[in-house]
Structures are given as C-alpha cells and as structure tokens.
Design an enzyme around this catalytic site. Structure first.
Site, PDB file in Angstrom:
ATOM      1  N   LYS A   1       0.843  -1.209   0.000  1.00 12.58           N
ATOM      2  CA  LYS A   1       0.000   0.000   0.000  1.00 12.58           C
ATOM      3  C   LYS A   1       0.877   1.257   0.000  1.00 12.58           C
ATOM      4  CE  LYS A   1      -1.827   2.029   3.933  1.00 12.58           C
ATOM      5  NZ  LYS A   1      -2.617   2.073   5.166  1.00 12.58           N
TER       6      LYS A   1
ATOM      7  N   ASP B   1      -6.378  -5.709  10.302  1.00 12.69           N
ATOM      8  CA  ASP B   1      -5.728  -4.403  10.490  1.00 12.69           C
ATOM      9  C   ASP B   1      -5.847  -3.973  11.948  1.00 12.69           C
ATOM     10  OD1 ASP B   1      -4.236  -2.240   9.739  1.00 12.69           O
ATOM     11  OD2 ASP B   1      -5.648  -1.501   8.227  1.00 12.69           O
TER      12      ASP B   1
ATOM     13  N   THR C   1     -10.569   6.185   8.018  1.00 15.56           N
ATOM     14  CA  THR C   1     -11.439   6.647   6.925  1.00 15.56           C
ATOM     15  C   THR C   1     -12.042   5.473   6.155  1.00 15.56           C
ATOM     16  OG1 THR C   1      -9.601   6.639   5.355  1.00 15.56           O
ATOM     17  CG2 THR C   1      -9.999   8.693   6.566  1.00 15.56           C
TER      18      THR C   1
HETATM   19  C1  R5P Z   1      -1.932   2.128   8.829  1.00 14.94           C
HETATM   20  O1  R5P Z   1      -0.740   1.912   8.852  1.00 14.94           O
HETATM   21  C2  R5P Z   1      -2.889   1.494   9.774  1.00 14.94           C
HETATM   22  O2  R5P Z   1      -2.494   0.200  10.124  1.00 14.94           O
HETATM   23  C3  R5P Z   1      -4.294   1.458   9.194  1.00 14.94           C
HETATM   24  O3  R5P Z   1      -4.307   0.646   8.050  1.00 14.94           O
HETATM   25  C4  R5P Z   1      -4.761   2.837   8.810  1.00 14.94           C
HETATM   26  O4  R5P Z   1      -4.482   3.735   9.841  1.00 14.94           O
HETATM   27  C5  R5P Z   1      -6.237   2.848   8.510  1.00 14.94           C
HETATM   28  O5  R5P Z   1      -6.607   4.149   8.155  1.00 14.94           O
HETATM   29  P1  R5P Z   1      -7.698   4.424   7.046  1.00 14.94           P
HETATM   30  O6  R5P Z   1      -8.921   3.647   7.415  1.00 14.94           O
HETATM   31  O7  R5P Z   1      -7.898   5.902   7.116  1.00 14.94           O
HETATM   32  O8  R5P Z   1      -7.151   4.014   5.733  1.00 14.94           O
END
Ligand code: R5P
Length: 299
Positions: A192, A218, A223
């Site tokens: 990503k 995760d 968001t």
């Molecule tokens: C990023 O490194 C975290 O592990 C999460 O994937 C991220 O913070 C999720 O944020 P969002 O839902 O805004 O993409």
C-alpha cells in the site's frame, strides 16, 4: 482496586467491572459553557490502587485532557497507584518524524501521562511495538488477535479455504502471529502507498497467493480507505469473499458508508472505542475486549 471511567467509553468500563465483580467508582465530570471540564473524585481513594478506563477516540484532545484531569484528581486524593487503560491510544500513528519538521505526538502524550503521575499503561493493539519505548513506566500491550483467532475458528474458516491478508507492509508482524494461532493459515501482504500530504491511499500489488476467502487484518479503520483499496485489489485477484477484522473502530468521516457499499462482506471490530448507533452499519459486528482487560487486571 477501584475502577473509574472517563466519558469516552463507559459501556466498556461497565463490562470490565461486571467481570471483576465490582462497581464503577463515581466521578463528577462537569463541562463549563466554554467547554472546559472540572473533574472530581467522589469516593475515598487513599492508599487504593486505582484504574482509569479512557480510550481517546473520537476527539483525542478532549479525551486526553479529561484523562489527565482524572489522574491528577486521583493523585491529589491520595491514590496509591494509578493504572490507565487506554484501549485505543490516540496519536499512536505519529510515532516518529515521517517528514522533516513534524512533531512526534505520541512522545508528547507519553511524557504528559508520566508527568501527571500514572504508574502503568494498559493498551490494545498499538500501531507499532516501538510505542512502548516512548514510556519509562510499565506498559501492558494486549492484543485482540486471540479474540479474532477464536472467532475465525468458530466460523470454521480454515487454512484450506482462507488466506489472511495484511492491507499494508506495516501489518506483517500482526498477520504472522495470527497465522500461527490458526495453525499456519497462509497469508499475503498488500503493498500500500499513502500520500503523506493528501492522505490518498493506493495499492496495486499483492505479495502471496489469495484463496477464495480473504480475511483482512488491520489494527484500525479510520477513513476506511485502506480497507476499501485492499478489497478492490483482492476482488481483482479473484477473491470471492472478503472479511475484515480490525481492533479499533475509529470510523471517521464517511467510513461506515463506504464500508457498507464496498466489496467487503463483513467487518468485525472490537469495543476499544465506543461505536455510537449512527456509525453502525449492517456489515459491522462488534466483539468485546472486556474479558481480556478484566483478566489482565486480576492477574
Ligand atoms: C496504517 O498503517 C494502519 O495500520 C491502518 O491501516 C490505517 O491507519 C487505517 O486508516 P484508514 O482507514 O484511514 O485508511
């Protein structure tokens, strides 16, 4: 032991004390018309071990200030020790300078918490294990992964039908631990990219083979962009069913809407953060971490 709750997630605190067989101890939290808060301990705490439950989302600044005041009030009232349970620890993603000139916000928070007088921190699924190093006091780092593993086993999702997926490289450690808990379930990792200036998330590469059922793991959903981007890529790579597990339901902005409309079948989160009704959606299910926290307090 006396357990106090800030206003950020009282339902979780209530579940924890129920499991401990005690009642929440009372606090008075008064909000003045200008938004300032006055905190007062309403029970004798002299020589008591005191616990405070307060995640910091939503409104991290407001919830942190309230936590600082609760700790100060307990200290001034003679508490013997103060353990803060911050199930979701805000500012944890700002754990180093990504770009020149940035603040290391998590360090600032850790210094204030120590200065106001906490003796121990209990947190869940911190974004990186380095965050513990920001503290000079003991940090108990719990993880919802065992809750997810149990749930996945109960659903009968086994290693022949499912692949664990980390939506970014930062989640590899997490996914390896869960894979082991699930008898070496295969895993894949998505490459990503997030534009640091705009926050835009993109991904076009997966390391590893995807089975028909993809289980994304995760630490948090904010968001929803990370999950939706991962799900779109997994769909393009022949995944038939996409399931998501994330510990912290930050669910900011339009996350509930975009997750509900996404390729994802189900989203499992925990109650580290209180999810109000207006943020709940039909694909969402909330698992509780209360038992895990209560066990950690009584051991
Ligand atoms: C990023 O490194 C975290 O592990 C999460 O994937 C991220 O913070 C999720 O944020 P969002 O839902 O805004 O993409």
């Amino acid at each position: 032991m006396k357990v106090f709750a800030g206003t950020a997630n009282k339902p979780l605190a209530e579940k924890i004390v129920k499991k401990l067989g005690i009642e929440l101890s009372p606090l008075e939290i008064h909000i003045f018309p200008d938004g300032e808060k006055r905190v007062r301990v309403l029970e004798r705490v002299v020589n008591e071990d005191c616990i405070v439950v307060q995640p910091t989302s939503p409104s991290p600044d407001v919830n942190y200030m309230e936590l600082f005041f609760i700790v100060d009030a307990l200290k001034r009232s003679g508490a013997k020790s103060i353990t803060v349970i911050v199930p979701y620890f805000g500012y944890q993603r700002q754990d180093h300078q990504f770009r020149e000139g940035e603040a290391v916000s998590v360090k600032v928070i850790s210094e204030i918490l120590e200065k106001v007088g906490i003796n121990k921190l209990i947190a869940l699924d911190l974004h990186s294990i380095k965050i513990e190093e920001a503290f000079n006091i003991p940090v108990v780092h719990l993880s919802a992964l065992s809750i997810f593993a149990k749930f996945i086993k109960e659903k009968g999702w086994d290693k022949d039908s499912a692949t664990l997926v980390s939506p970014d490289m930062g989640g590899i450690r997490r996914i390896k631990i869960l894979s082991e808990m699930l008898g070496n379930m295969p895993y894949a990792v998505i490459e990503k990219n997030r534009d640091l200036a705009t926050g835009k998330v993109t991904a076009d590469k997966i390391q590893g083979k995807i089975g028909k059922r993809a289980i994304i793991i995760d630490d948090m959903i904010s968001t929803g962009a990370t999950i939706v981007t991962a799900a779109n890529l997994l769909k393009k790579n022949e995944a038939k069913e996409i399931i998501v597990f994330a510990t912290h339901a930050v669910l900011s902005d339009k996350a509930p809407k975009i997750l509900e409309a996404s390729e994802v079948e189900s989203v499992y989160v925990t109650d580290t953060i209180f999810v109000p009704e207006n943020k709940q959606f039909s694909k969402l299910e909330i698992l509780s971490v209360s038992e895990m926290i209560a066990t950690s307090l009584s051991s």
